[in-house]
Design a protein around this motif. Structure first.
Motif, mmCIF file in Angstrom:
data_model
loop_
_atom_site.group_PDB
_atom_site.id
_atom_site.type_symbol
_atom_site.label_atom_id
_atom_site.label_comp_id
_atom_site.label_asym_id
_atom_site.label_seq_id
_atom_site.Cartn_x
_atom_site.Cartn_y
_atom_site.Cartn_z
ATOM 1 N N ALA A 68 0.836 -1.209 0.000
ATOM 2 C CA ALA A 68 0.000 0.000 0.000
ATOM 3 C C ALA A 68 0.870 1.258 0.000
ATOM 4 O O ALA A 68 0.574 2.243 -0.707
ATOM 5 C CB ALA A 68 -0.933 -0.014 1.214
ATOM 6 N N HIS A 69 1.958 1.227 0.763
ATOM 7 C CA HIS A 69 2.874 2.367 0.806
ATOM 8 C C HIS A 69 3.557 2.564 -0.544
ATOM 9 O O HIS A 69 3.714 3.710 -1.020
ATOM 10 C CB HIS A 69 3.931 2.127 1.899
ATOM 11 C CG HIS A 69 4.975 3.200 1.964
ATOM 12 N ND1 HIS A 69 4.721 4.455 2.494
ATOM 13 C CD2 HIS A 69 6.278 3.216 1.542
ATOM 14 C CE1 HIS A 69 5.815 5.192 2.394
ATOM 15 N NE2 HIS A 69 6.775 4.463 1.830
ATOM 16 N N VAL A 71 2.406 1.708 -3.458
ATOM 17 C CA VAL A 71 1.395 2.222 -4.392
ATOM 18 C C VAL A 71 1.338 3.750 -4.315
ATOM 19 O O VAL A 71 1.332 4.451 -5.340
ATOM 20 C CB VAL A 71 0.009 1.605 -4.112
ATOM 21 C CG1 VAL A 71 -1.087 2.378 -4.851
ATOM 22 C CG2 VAL A 71 -0.027 0.140 -4.537
ATOM 23 N N LYS A 72 1.300 4.276 -3.093
ATOM 24 C CA LYS A 72 1.262 5.736 -2.906
ATOM 25 C C LYS A 72 2.541 6.384 -3.404
ATOM 26 O O LYS A 72 2.522 7.420 -4.073
ATOM 27 C CB LYS A 72 1.055 6.066 -1.422
ATOM 28 C CG LYS A 72 -0.350 5.794 -0.911
ATOM 29 C CD LYS A 72 -0.469 6.187 0.546
ATOM 30 C CE LYS A 72 -1.864 5.882 1.087
ATOM 31 N NZ LYS A 72 -1.972 6.216 2.529
ATOM 32 N N GLU A 73 3.657 5.766 -3.085
ATOM 33 C CA GLU A 73 4.960 6.333 -3.422
ATOM 34 C C GLU A 73 5.167 6.425 -4.930
ATOM 35 O O GLU A 73 5.720 7.405 -5.443
ATOM 36 C CB GLU A 73 6.053 5.466 -2.787
ATOM 37 C CG GLU A 73 7.459 6.016 -2.914
ATOM 38 C CD GLU A 73 8.470 5.087 -2.255
ATOM 39 O OE1 GLU A 73 9.190 4.393 -3.000
ATOM 40 O OE2 GLU A 73 8.509 5.028 -1.015
ATOM 41 N N THR A 74 4.746 5.393 -5.652
ATOM 42 C CA THR A 74 4.954 5.338 -7.108
ATOM 43 C C THR A 74 3.766 5.888 -7.894
ATOM 44 O O THR A 74 3.837 5.983 -9.118
ATOM 45 C CB THR A 74 5.202 3.890 -7.563
ATOM 46 O OG1 THR A 74 4.071 3.085 -7.205
ATOM 47 C CG2 THR A 74 6.465 3.329 -6.917
ATOM 48 N N GLN A 75 2.674 6.186 -7.176
ATOM 49 C CA GLN A 75 1.416 6.621 -7.805
ATOM 50 C C GLN A 75 0.894 5.571 -8.794
ATOM 51 O O GLN A 75 0.342 5.890 -9.846
ATOM 52 C CB GLN A 75 1.606 7.965 -8.527
ATOM 53 C CG GLN A 75 1.964 9.110 -7.576
ATOM 54 C CD GLN A 75 2.036 10.453 -8.286
ATOM 55 O OE1 GLN A 75 2.557 10.542 -9.400
ATOM 56 N NE2 GLN A 75 1.490 11.480 -7.650
ATOM 57 N N GLN A 77 -1.446 2.832 -10.441
ATOM 58 C CA GLN A 77 -2.901 2.784 -10.628
ATOM 59 C C GLN A 77 -3.420 1.345 -10.666
ATOM 60 O O GLN A 77 -4.615 1.111 -10.803
ATOM 61 C CB GLN A 77 -3.256 3.482 -11.942
ATOM 62 C CG GLN A 77 -2.820 4.928 -11.988
ATOM 63 C CD GLN A 77 -2.550 5.404 -13.409
ATOM 64 O OE1 GLN A 77 -1.535 5.061 -14.014
ATOM 65 N NE2 GLN A 77 -3.470 6.184 -13.942
ATOM 66 N N ASN A 98 -6.078 0.268 -2.236
ATOM 67 C CA ASN A 98 -6.927 1.330 -2.804
ATOM 68 C C ASN A 98 -6.742 1.529 -4.312
ATOM 69 O O ASN A 98 -6.969 2.611 -4.836
ATOM 70 C CB ASN A 98 -6.670 2.661 -2.077
ATOM 71 C CG ASN A 98 -7.880 3.572 -2.157
ATOM 72 O OD1 ASN A 98 -9.015 3.109 -2.235
ATOM 73 N ND2 ASN A 98 -7.640 4.877 -2.153
#
Length: 426
Positions: A68-69, A71-75, A77, A98
């Motif tokens: 999850a982290h 995913v946020k870091e690399t944006q 999709q 998400n």
């Protein structure tokens, strides 16, 4: 013209501690290639080894948080797993990270959906997708993978099929199977005509991107799509080609290019493509194309051999064609000693194609080939028997006898062997 922005994706593999680390890493690398083939931009990867899979999320809770982290870091999709997920696992992972979560099977099905061109191909892909959705259970599949606005994993049945209940999906599956039976009837009729005419038939098989379509173009002079890309060709294509030449004409044969194989090829896909694969099953000889320039050619060869076993094709005659020798160090050829009926070619340059045709002729059994014979004048009466055993295409008379060019099966060639002008039967 503005290019469409590619979807950012993370690729993830969850291996068991009993598995070979290198195999897991190589499979993840192939997953990245598949993601790129689907139109994604791979922005990162993650690997975890566990004693056993987590039934709720496949991977451990700590690794899910790490994902999850990332995913946020690399944006990112989209997240793609190298292992198959249950509907519940996909839904649970998607809630935490998400973003939509797909597995290897769904990714391959998506590529097939984008590449299928023929009516039959589209039906087969839809059938495989519906069977996949059905097995995951519709509610879980919908919660985890329904996606708005397009993207990877949305080609095919899409939202309409997802909204159907299990009974309607089952009905749609049955309807597609009936349509495919009708399509296969036409294919069987064409196959039977070739068999009645005793035209030799060959089928190209092999790992995806091994160069099957390029080889078919080289043999037949056709323009079948050939790209340096996984699963560039899906729909079966059959073309005529000249197996051997003589002054009387050419010995005609047909060759079929079919879908490429891959490691962890979804069982549902094999089931859906049974009619297409039947083209290979009915061929006289399988032509297994191997990309000798690939670093993992041995494992790719083993994967195809395993699928041959699964399809019960192991009793068929097989020519092993080691392709792309123009890109391969010469010493690689000397590493291959335990593979029967092997030929080394470059489909791109044409090198080795004559040797391949000789190997094809050698393995044909019961099919007609142009044969050159000399019948002495003292035995001219045998021309009647020759015409009964085969088809005389051309005759040249001289003071000493008759040179004949006749279409004969291998069995009949043995009968007339003493009249051969050259040793064509061997």
């Amino acid at each position: 013209m503005t290019l469409k922005k590619r979807e950012k994706a993370l690729v993830v593999s969850v291996g068991l501690k009993s598995e070979n680390f290198q195999d897991v890493k190589e499979s993840l690398g192939e997953l990245s290639e598949l993601a790129e083939a689907a139109g994604a931009e791979v922005v990162g990867s993650l690997v975890q080894f566990l004693p056993k899979y987590n039934p709720a999320t496949l991977m451990g809770a700590g690794k899910v948080d790490e994902l999850a982290h990332l995913v946020k870091e690399t944006q990112a999709q989209l997240v793609i797993l190298d292992q198959n997920l249950s509907g519940v696992q996909g839904r649970n992972l998607s809630k935490v990270v998400n973003v939509p979560v797909l597995d290897r099977t769904q990714l391959i099905l998506d590529i097939f959906a984008k590449r299928a061109q023929s009516h039959e191909g589209k039906l087969q892909v839809e059938l495989a997708q519906l069977m996949d959705q059905y097995s995951r259970q519709v509610g879980a599949w919908h919660g985890s993978h329904s996606r708005q606005g397009g993207g990877i994993g949305t080609v095919g049945p899409g939202e309409k099929a997802i909204e159907l209940d299990r009974r309607n999906i089952r009905n749609r599956i049955d309807m597609i199977k009936k349509k495919l039976v009708d399509v296969e009837k036409g294919r069987k009729t064409r196959r039977q005509k070739r068999q009645d005419r005793q035209i030799p038939s060959f089928a190209l098989i092999g790992y995806t991107n091994a160069g099957k379509s390029t080889l078919m173009n080289a043999l037949t002079g056709s323009q079948v799509l050939a790209k340096d890309q996984l699963f560039a060709t899906l729909d079966p294509t059959t073309r005529k080609f000249e197996l051997s030449e003589s002054p009387a004409g050419n010995s005609e044969a047909v060759i079929t290019d079919t879908v490429g194989f891959i490691n962890k090829l979804p069982t549902k896909l094999i089931e859906a493509f049974k009619a297409t694969l039947e083209e290979s099953a009915s061929a006289d000889v399988l032509v297994h194309v191997i990309d000798l320039s690939h670093s993992q050619w041995k494992k790719q060869l083993e994967t195809v051999n395993q699928i041959i076993q699964e399809l019960n094709w192991q009793t068929k005659k097989i020519i092993h064609v080691f392709n792309k020798i123009d890109k391969t160090p010469l010493e690689k050829k000397f590493q291959i000693r335990d593979v029967e009926n092997r030929v080394f070619v470059s489909a791109l340059t044409g090198s080795g194609l004559d040797q391949l045709k000789k190997e094809m002729i050698k393995l044909i059994d019961g099919k007609q080939l142009v044969t050159e014979l000399f019948i002495p004048l003292s035995e001219k009466h045998l021309l009647f028997d020759l015409a009964r055993d085969g088809q005389i295409q051309h005759q040249e008379f001289s003071d000493h006898g008759v040179i004949c060019y006749a279409l004969l099966t291998k069995d009949k060639q043995k009968k007339w062997e003493k009249f051969f002008t050259t040793n064509l039967a061997h």
